[in-house]
Scaffold this active site. Sequence first.
Site, PDB file in Angstrom:
ATOM      1  N   LYS A  28      -4.541  -6.300  -9.355  1.00 46.94           N
ATOM      2  CA  LYS A  28      -3.126  -6.556  -9.016  1.00 46.94           C
ATOM      3  C   LYS A  28      -2.791  -8.034  -9.287  1.00 46.94           C
ATOM      4  O   LYS A  28      -3.342  -8.587 -10.222  1.00 46.94           O
ATOM      5  CB  LYS A  28      -2.859  -6.137  -7.576  1.00 46.94           C
ATOM      6  CG  LYS A  28      -3.351  -4.697  -7.306  1.00 46.94           C
ATOM      7  CD  LYS A  28      -2.850  -4.112  -6.032  1.00 46.94           C
ATOM      8  CE  LYS A  28      -3.353  -2.676  -5.897  1.00 46.94           C
ATOM      9  NZ  LYS A  28      -2.846  -1.983  -4.732  1.00 46.94           N
ATOM     10  N   HIS A  69       1.719   2.488 -12.101  1.00 46.45           N
ATOM     11  CA  HIS A  69       1.254   2.263 -10.728  1.00 46.45           C
ATOM     12  C   HIS A  69       2.438   2.330  -9.763  1.00 46.45           C
ATOM     13  O   HIS A  69       3.547   1.926 -10.109  1.00 46.45           O
ATOM     14  CB  HIS A  69       0.554   0.902 -10.630  1.00 46.45           C
ATOM     15  CG  HIS A  69      -0.191   0.744  -9.346  1.00 46.45           C
ATOM     16  ND1 HIS A  69       0.429   0.396  -8.173  1.00 46.45           N
ATOM     17  CD2 HIS A  69      -1.504   0.921  -9.040  1.00 46.45           C
ATOM     18  CE1 HIS A  69      -0.482   0.371  -7.199  1.00 46.45           C
ATOM     19  NE2 HIS A  69      -1.660   0.680  -7.708  1.00 46.45           N
ATOM     20  N   ASN A  92      -8.542  -2.574  -9.859  1.00 49.42           N
ATOM     21  CA  ASN A  92      -7.183  -3.036 -10.167  1.00 49.42           C
ATOM     22  C   ASN A  92      -6.979  -4.298  -9.358  1.00 49.42           C
ATOM     23  O   ASN A  92      -6.784  -4.237  -8.141  1.00 49.42           O
ATOM     24  CB  ASN A  92      -6.165  -1.951  -9.774  1.00 49.42           C
ATOM     25  CG  ASN A  92      -4.729  -2.443  -9.904  1.00 49.42           C
ATOM     26  OD1 ASN A  92      -4.476  -3.527 -10.453  1.00 49.42           O
ATOM     27  ND2 ASN A  92      -3.784  -1.666  -9.413  1.00 49.42           N
ATOM     28  N   GLY A  94      -3.721   0.083   0.121  1.00 54.96           N
ATOM     29  CA  GLY A  94      -3.696  -1.182   0.849  1.00 54.96           C
ATOM     30  C   GLY A  94      -3.524  -1.030   2.352  1.00 54.96           C
ATOM     31  O   GLY A  94      -3.248  -2.003   3.061  1.00 54.96           O
ATOM     32  N   GLU A 116       3.251   0.555  -7.382  1.00 54.02           N
ATOM     33  CA  GLU A 116       3.897  -0.747  -7.139  1.00 54.02           C
ATOM     34  C   GLU A 116       4.881  -1.080  -8.258  1.00 54.02           C
ATOM     35  O   GLU A 116       5.926  -1.678  -8.026  1.00 54.02           O
ATOM     36  CB  GLU A 116       2.819  -1.831  -6.983  1.00 54.02           C
ATOM     37  CG  GLU A 116       2.097  -1.697  -5.649  1.00 54.02           C
ATOM     38  CD  GLU A 116       0.646  -2.128  -5.658  1.00 54.02           C
ATOM     39  OE1 GLU A 116       0.207  -2.806  -6.600  1.00 54.02           O
ATOM     40  OE2 GLU A 116      -0.069  -1.751  -4.696  1.00 54.02           O
ATOM     41  N   SER A 127      -7.445   2.644  -0.752  1.00 57.62           N
ATOM     42  CA  SER A 127      -8.408   2.208   0.274  1.00 57.62           C
ATOM     43  C   SER A 127      -9.825   2.729   0.045  1.00 57.62           C
ATOM     44  O   SER A 127     -10.554   3.036   0.988  1.00 57.62           O
ATOM     45  CB  SER A 127      -7.911   2.584   1.682  1.00 57.62           C
ATOM     46  OG  SER A 127      -6.672   1.955   1.950  1.00 57.62           O
ATOM     47  N   GLU A 171      -3.130   8.387  -6.599  1.00 60.51           N
ATOM     48  CA  GLU A 171      -3.105   7.360  -5.561  1.00 60.51           C
ATOM     49  C   GLU A 171      -1.977   7.641  -4.574  1.00 60.51           C
ATOM     50  O   GLU A 171      -0.824   7.272  -4.820  1.00 60.51           O
ATOM     51  CB  GLU A 171      -2.855   5.984  -6.197  1.00 60.51           C
ATOM     52  CG  GLU A 171      -3.910   5.555  -7.173  1.00 60.51           C
ATOM     53  CD  GLU A 171      -3.945   4.035  -7.308  1.00 60.51           C
ATOM     54  OE1 GLU A 171      -5.012   3.483  -7.049  1.00 60.51           O
ATOM     55  OE2 GLU A 171      -2.927   3.417  -7.631  1.00 60.51           O
TER      56      GLU A 171
HETATM   57  P1  13P Z   1      -6.376  -0.447  -2.400  1.00 60.18           P
HETATM   58  O1  13P Z   1      -7.747  -0.067  -2.860  1.00 60.18           O
HETATM   59  O2  13P Z   1      -6.261  -1.901  -2.030  1.00 60.18           O
HETATM   60  O3  13P Z   1      -5.863   0.480  -1.347  1.00 60.18           O
HETATM   61  O4  13P Z   1      -5.417  -0.265  -3.670  1.00 60.18           O
HETATM   62  C1  13P Z   1      -5.440   0.914  -4.364  1.00 60.18           C
HETATM   63  C2  13P Z   1      -4.677   0.744  -5.613  1.00 60.18           C
HETATM   64  O5  13P Z   1      -3.459   0.620  -5.600  1.00 60.18           O
HETATM   65  C3  13P Z   1      -5.422   0.699  -6.878  1.00 60.18           C
HETATM   66  O6  13P Z   1      -4.567   0.803  -7.960  1.00 60.18           O
END
Ligand code: 13P
Length: 248
Positions: free
Chosen positions: A11, A95, A9, A173, A97, A213, A167
Amino acid sequence: MRKRIVAGNWKMNMTPSEAKKLVEELKPLINGNGDTEVVYCVPAIDIPIVSELVSGTGVSVGAENLYFEDKGAYTGEISAPMLVDAGVKYVIIGHSERREYFEESNIIINKKVKKALEHGLIPIICCGESLDQREQGITMDFIRQQIKVALLDISADAVKNLVIAYEPIWAIGTGKTATSDQAQEVCGAIRDLIKELYDEDTADAVRIQYGGSVNGGNAKELFSKPDIDGGLVGGASLKAEFADIVNA
Ligand code: 13P
């Protein structure tokens, strides 16, 4: 037998020229026709160049979002038919976010899942608890609600083919990965929920990813768990390390 699936992803990262460089760098390192399915979920503007570059490699392209109408006066939105026409196969929906910054509710997520399925896109439906919820002991109550609403009026056949990504928000992150036992516990409970809502065949078929992560060092241990069928990878999907995760 479920085929493992590792998706990046990206982002809101990678301009089209940066995307081109990254996909070219990953090309010799990743076999898209191996036993793990590989998907690059990329910003809408990167879809054309990434689709062109992965063509014939076995790697699929995913979008990070879509709107739940086919077309019309929805300035700034991207529709399922647009994604399909551009060569997209998967789409991330819900997601954390998007839930947090764009106020996406479970009901909106359900509408998006329906729209994606109507057009033959495969949803990667995200769920996951916050740190507060984990500490309050309501992780599974929260996730059950997210999944039950996301899957309202979705048939067993459709569910068999889609992907659920667990997740935990506190692991995204932050560099703080869930332990493989914590991830397995929730992914197993999600599979049990699918069995409860549908049946055993559907629960056996649906693919469940862990995200948060994931990196080249922890992927193998996470993916060795019985209910974890791969990963949804943020930060580490933006570099050559992504190939280590796929190969794990
Ligand atoms: P990270 O791998 O940067 O922690 O992000 C995970 C994520 O949100 C994937 O959709």
